[in-house]
Design an enzyme around this catalytic site. Structure first.
Site, PDB file in Angstrom:
ATOM      1  N   GLU A 192       0.826  -1.215   0.000  1.00  0.00           N
ATOM      2  CA  GLU A 192       0.000   0.000   0.000  1.00  0.00           C
ATOM      3  C   GLU A 192       0.857   1.260   0.000  1.00  0.00           C
ATOM      4  O   GLU A 192       0.491   2.272  -0.602  1.00  0.00           O
ATOM      5  CB  GLU A 192      -0.931  -0.001   1.218  1.00  0.00           C
ATOM      6  CG  GLU A 192      -1.896  -1.168   1.274  1.00  0.00           C
ATOM      7  CD  GLU A 192      -2.757  -1.281   0.035  1.00  0.00           C
ATOM      8  OE1 GLU A 192      -3.082  -0.230  -0.569  1.00  0.00           O
ATOM      9  OE2 GLU A 192      -3.096  -2.422  -0.347  1.00  0.00           O
ATOM     10  N   ASP A 241       3.677  -3.846  -5.921  1.00  0.00           N
ATOM     11  CA  ASP A 241       4.361  -5.094  -5.553  1.00  0.00           C
ATOM     12  C   ASP A 241       5.875  -4.942  -5.690  1.00  0.00           C
ATOM     13  O   ASP A 241       6.642  -5.431  -4.851  1.00  0.00           O
ATOM     14  CB  ASP A 241       3.875  -6.246  -6.442  1.00  0.00           C
ATOM     15  CG  ASP A 241       2.526  -6.792  -6.005  1.00  0.00           C
ATOM     16  OD1 ASP A 241       2.033  -6.369  -4.942  1.00  0.00           O
ATOM     17  OD2 ASP A 241       1.964  -7.644  -6.724  1.00  0.00           O
TER      18      ASP A 241
END
Length: 424
Positions: free
Chosen positions: A283, A367
């Site tokens: 996040e 990611d």
């Protein structure tokens, strides 16, 4: 519609029918019998999706050929011919008739689902036919409580504002979405649960470590004590003093509670603290790369282009004549329907594909950011554990995923993490 049908058929043939074995990456977390049930459900859903689009194509062609919309508008005019000829009052009657037709239009799909697919797959419980009929009647009547005033409001607004009404629609939408950023924590989140700052403890320390690496303030990390939600999730949104990372308590192992405080199905669900930190690292990638700003700008530009094209087609009399209206007859509410359903379809299809591609690109970028922070293993373990907690069919055709998924599939994300490990 034809493109959707082709993509669904391709996915059904290449993936669902051939993906008999559990993928190697998930064999440790998904039992074969659970995988088999998920595959059966996916086959059911794919066949129903294909049938729905085929029926939709056929009925749409019939509607255009026989002039369905002029017929329905004429029926609404005749209904009120002794009372009024004002379009603002005729439009809700037209929408009422259209709602009834839409319910009838779903009958072939419902019949195929209940009479063929349920017998073939046995994946759902059967209900008596009269129950569906009663639900449809109630839905039609209740929907008019919203649709009737909304329709009258749209017709009144377009009549009042005039030619450039579509730009006013864009401006109102843009202001409402900006206000939503401010109001979300106070209006929407309470419907899900109670939001509070992340309390001190082991989890706080693990998340503080990854936040300190990026300069994200810990007082902007929140946790939601959910009421009924079961899905594990975390997200980032906002900007400046409103930015925040929100963690659902369902993401925590046993919701961060003692086993005696949980329901039986909640035991063992959730992630250990290090894996939660891996999700937070992902996040933080959304925050670091400004994905919230970029997505907001893209959505506003997309809606602005949509409204410009909408205004261009809405004021085109040839479009109304193409669906069999007499020259000079251009009902406002019918214009909304035929422009959105037919004229804008090519643009909306392309725009939807590009926006989904961009959202998946954001996920891969986040990611990669988590990988650079050293949380690749934790994130990969978290993805597998979240999948194990909410088992679903994991195999999708790449073409189907590009047109329908906002996130990469579990197998695609695991493969991407493996690729990053190899490259590093």
């Amino acid at each position: 519609m034809a493109l959707n049908s082709y993509i669904s058929c391709r996915s059904h043939k290449l993936v669902c029918l051939n993906a008999i074995m559990v993928p190697e990456e998930l064999r440790m977390v998904i039992p074969p019998e659970i995988y088999h049930r998920a595959r059966i459900y996916e086959l059911h859903k794919a066949e129903l999706f294909i049938w729905k689009h085929v029926i939709d194509m056929i009925l749409s062609a019939v509607e255009l050929y026989f002039g369905f919309y002029p017929f329905l508008w004429g029926l609404a005019v005749k209904t009120l011919k002794h009372l009024t000829k004002n379009e603002i009052f005729i439009s809700p009657i037209f929408v009422f008739y259209l709602t009834i037709y839409i319910c009838l239009r779903f009958l072939p799909t419902l019949a195929y689902d209940k009479c063929i697919l349920e017998l073939r797959y046995g994946s759902q419980r059967r209900f008596p036919c009269y129950l569906y009929f009663c639900i449809s009647i109630i839905a039609i009547l209740l929907s008019q409580l919203v649709l009737a005033p909304f329709t009258m409001g749209v017709v009144f607004f377009v009549t009042l504002v005039g030619y450039w009404f579509f730009l006013w629609f864009w401006l109102i939408w843009a202001l409402c979405t900006l206000m939503l950023v401010f109001l979300l924590p106070y209006c929407c989140i309470p419907c899900i649960g109670r939001q509070e700052r992340l309390p001190q403890g082991p989890l706080y320390q693990d998340i503080k470590k990854v936040c300190d690496m990026t300069g994200f303030p810990m007082d902007r990390v929140f946790i939601i004590r959910t009421k009924t939600m079961q899905y594990s999730n975390a997200y980032f949104y906002g900007s400046c003093c409103l930015k925040r990372i929100v963690i659902f308590d369902t993401l925590l192992y046993n919701k961060g509670l003692e086993p005696s405080q949980l329901q039986p199905y909640e035991l063992g669900r959730g992630l250990p603290n290090q894996q939660v930190a891996g999700v937070v690292a992902h996040e933080l990638g959304h925050w670091k790369y400004g994905h919230f700003y970029k997505a907001t700008v893209i959505m506003k530009v997309h809606f602005f282009l949509t409204m410009l094209l909408f205004g261009l087609f809405f004021h085109c009399p040839q479009l109304y004549e193409a669906v069999r209206f007499h020259p000079g007859v251009c009902p406002i509410i019918v214009g909304f329907i035929i422009v959105l359903r037919f004229a804008l379809t090519p643009y909306l299809t392309l725009a939807n594909f590009l926006m989904l591609w961009n959202l998946r690109r954001f996920e891969y970028t986040a990611d990669r950011f988590a990988h650079h922070l050293g949380y690749s293993i934790q994130l990969r373990q978290a993805l597998i554990k979240i999948y194990a907690d909410h088992l679903s069919f994991p195999v999708y055709d790449n073409c189907y995923a590009r047109w329908h998924h906002t996130h990469p599939t579990i197998l695609q994300r695991l493969a991407y993490q493996q690729k990053l490990d190899v490259e590093s």
